[in-house]
Design an enzyme around this catalytic site. Structure first.
Site, mmCIF file in Angstrom:
data_model
loop_
_atom_site.group_PDB
_atom_site.id
_atom_site.type_symbol
_atom_site.label_atom_id
_atom_site.label_comp_id
_atom_site.label_asym_id
_atom_site.label_seq_id
_atom_site.Cartn_x
_atom_site.Cartn_y
_atom_site.Cartn_z
ATOM 1 C CB THR A 84 -0.082 4.216 -5.743
ATOM 2 O OG1 THR A 84 -1.023 3.689 -4.830
ATOM 3 C CG2 THR A 84 0.431 5.546 -5.261
ATOM 4 C CB SER A 139 -2.298 -0.800 -21.315
ATOM 5 O OG SER A 139 -1.125 -1.477 -21.732
ATOM 6 N NE ARG A 199 -8.782 -1.707 -7.730
ATOM 7 C CZ ARG A 199 -7.898 -2.675 -7.947
ATOM 8 N NH1 ARG A 199 -6.778 -2.700 -7.224
ATOM 9 N NH2 ARG A 199 -8.102 -3.598 -8.850
ATOM 10 C CG HIS A 247 0.293 3.920 0.595
ATOM 11 N ND1 HIS A 247 -0.415 4.173 -0.555
ATOM 12 C CD2 HIS A 247 1.122 2.887 0.303
ATOM 13 C CE1 HIS A 247 -0.023 3.330 -1.506
ATOM 14 N NE2 HIS A 247 0.921 2.552 -1.018
ATOM 15 C CE LYS A 291 2.102 -1.957 -25.598
ATOM 16 N NZ LYS A 291 1.652 -1.070 -26.636
ATOM 17 C CG MET A 292 2.375 0.695 -16.740
ATOM 18 S SD MET A 292 1.469 1.620 -15.513
ATOM 19 C CE MET A 292 2.452 1.357 -14.050
ATOM 20 N NE ARG A 324 -4.517 -9.317 -7.433
ATOM 21 C CZ ARG A 324 -5.755 -9.750 -7.688
ATOM 22 N NH1 ARG A 324 -5.981 -11.033 -7.858
ATOM 23 N NH2 ARG A 324 -6.770 -8.901 -7.759
ATOM 24 C CE LYS A 325 -7.810 -12.331 -12.542
ATOM 25 N NZ LYS A 325 -8.899 -13.018 -11.854
ATOM 26 N N GLY A 326 -5.144 -6.166 -12.399
ATOM 27 C CA GLY A 326 -5.489 -4.845 -12.926
ATOM 28 C C GLY A 326 -6.896 -4.746 -13.492
HETATM 29 P P1 A3P Z 1 -4.763 -5.887 -8.531
HETATM 30 O O1 A3P Z 1 -4.105 -6.540 -7.365
HETATM 31 O O2 A3P Z 1 -6.263 -5.906 -8.422
HETATM 32 O O3 A3P Z 1 -4.314 -6.433 -9.840
HETATM 33 P P2 A3P Z 1 -0.993 0.133 -6.038
HETATM 34 O O4 A3P Z 1 -0.131 0.552 -7.156
HETATM 35 O O5 A3P Z 1 -1.681 1.278 -5.358
HETATM 36 O O6 A3P Z 1 -0.277 -0.772 -5.091
HETATM 37 O O7 A3P Z 1 -2.193 -0.700 -6.659
HETATM 38 C C1 A3P Z 1 -1.950 -1.976 -7.202
HETATM 39 C C2 A3P Z 1 -3.171 -2.397 -7.988
HETATM 40 O O8 A3P Z 1 -3.226 -1.613 -9.209
HETATM 41 C C3 A3P Z 1 -3.056 -3.856 -8.422
HETATM 42 O O9 A3P Z 1 -4.389 -4.337 -8.519
HETATM 43 C C4 A3P Z 1 -2.382 -3.683 -9.787
HETATM 44 O O10 A3P Z 1 -2.487 -4.806 -10.620
HETATM 45 C C5 A3P Z 1 -3.163 -2.494 -10.317
HETATM 46 N N1 A3P Z 1 -2.485 -1.846 -11.445
HETATM 47 C C6 A3P Z 1 -1.173 -1.547 -11.579
HETATM 48 N N2 A3P Z 1 -0.927 -1.007 -12.774
HETATM 49 C C7 A3P Z 1 -2.105 -0.971 -13.416
HETATM 50 C C8 A3P Z 1 -2.480 -0.533 -14.735
HETATM 51 N N3 A3P Z 1 -1.588 -0.049 -15.567
HETATM 52 N N4 A3P Z 1 -3.779 -0.648 -15.080
HETATM 53 C C9 A3P Z 1 -4.691 -1.154 -14.211
HETATM 54 N N5 A3P Z 1 -4.387 -1.582 -12.962
HETATM 55 C C10 A3P Z 1 -3.106 -1.497 -12.584
#
Ligand code: A3P
Length: 305
Positions: free
Chosen positions: A66, A237, A135, A113, A240-241, A268-270
């Site tokens: 999100t 990316s 996802r 949500h 960067k975010m 966290r990991k993305g």
């Molecule tokens: P992970 O915990 O697997 O890293 P939300 O925004 O709906 O809460 O989702 C969070 C998930 O999206 C987290 O996953 C977060 O790291 C990932 N996320 C946030 N920004 C992202 C980005 N720019 N590219 C890829 N994944 C991203």
């Protein structure tokens, strides 16, 4: 549910006392992070919330990307690749004080949500453009487990991933059943074919961000150059975010108090496929079995790596 009626509290904690209390509101499992009366009142207020004709709303089960999508859509609407100074939570319907979204200038990008029936009634009436992102459930479970462990408050999860998985597969984790949420939105789409709803997958956005950003731009009616889509993909990316979250975004309320010091925040990991580092072979078989059974007939095909 009758306004005066006090709902039954469901104790879904496991034998180690890990997990949460819930109540059911209008068929939706809601965790008792605030008391049910306040939660029900908040939802009634969301339902009455006034939408503007040019609002766009992002709907997702927690941890489906999100934040990522919100930043992308926000950039598309402003026509540049600058980060919004505010955190996404200011535009989140379903949070306490969600009315703060009224402080945002148009065009707004809202997010939530909540189930469709708990979103503003004006959403259907005004045919507000809605972007729905999904996802794969395995990565969602791992992501949500870490999110839940990182909290400082009474909603923090103190158990292992294995314990969390048991609750998640039974739909007893915060957010309720992932499959229930997805099926509900699928039904909304089927029952309301005239509602403008775009469905995306986190994994596709990861694999080909520029193409997906272009799809979003077309859907919301923004004419954009390929160059801008590329710039937005780059600015959004993961790396960067994550940096922008601390370096650019203004702090929001007491949000720093709700996370443990050690927690990696929303970024966290993305990655796609991190579940492989957490799920055992036996758990994976069980997970597949649950997915096969519960998603049968939905036609939803997830990507796992
Ligand atoms: P992970 O915990 O697997 O890293 P939300 O925004 O709906 O809460 O989702 C969070 C998930 O999206 C987290 O996953 C977060 O790291 C990932 N996320 C946030 N920004 C992202 C980005 N720019 N590219 C890829 N994944 C991203």
């Amino acid at each position: 549910m009758d306004r005066q009626q006090t709902p039954e509290i469901l104790d879904y904690r496991n034998e180690n006392g890990h997990g949460w209390y819930f109540y059911i509101n209008d068929g939706v499992l809601r965790d008792v992070s605030t008391n049910p009366e306040d939660d029900m009142e908040m939802i009634r207020n969301v339902q009455k919330f006034e939408l503007r004709d040019d609002d766009v709303i992002i709907a997702a089960y927690p941890k489906c990307g999100t934040h990522w999508l919100w930043e992308i859509v926000t950039m598309l609407r402003t026509g540049n690749s600058e980060y919004h100074k505010k955190k996404k939570v200011i535009a989140m319907l379903g949070m306490p004080k969600f009315e703060r979204a009224n402080e945002l200038h148009s065009p707004r990008v809202l997010n939530s949500h909540l189930y469709f029936r708990h979103l503003p009634e004006k959403l259907a009436e005004k045919r507000i453009k809605t972007i729905f992102i999904m996802r794969n459930p395995k990565d969602v479970s791992v992501s949500y487990y870490h999110h839940a462990c990182g909290l400082t408050q009474h909603i923090c999860f103190d158990g292992t991933y294995s314990e969390y998985l048991d609750l998640f597969l039974e739909g007893k984790a915060r957010g309720g059943g992932y499959v229930d949420y997805l099926k509900d939105w699928q039904k909304v789409k089927q029952d309301n074919p005239d509602l403008p709803i775009l469905t995306l997958f986190y994994e596709n956005l990861k694999k080909d961000p520029v193409k997906n950003i272009k799809t979003v731009a077309d859907f919301i009616g923004e004419s954009v150059t390929d160059e801008l889509c590329e710039q937005i993909a780059e600015a959004c990316s993961f790396k960067k975010m994550k940096a922008a979250d601390t370096e650019v975004k203004e702090a929001f309320g007491n949000s720093s108090d709700i996370w443990k010091e050690s927690h990696k925040g929303m970024y966290r990991k993305g990655e796609v496929g991190d579940w492989k580092n957490w799920i055992t072979v036996a758990q994976n078989e069980r997970f597949d079995d649950v997915i096969d059974r519960t998603f049968e007939g939905t036609g939803i095909v997830f990507t796992y790596e």
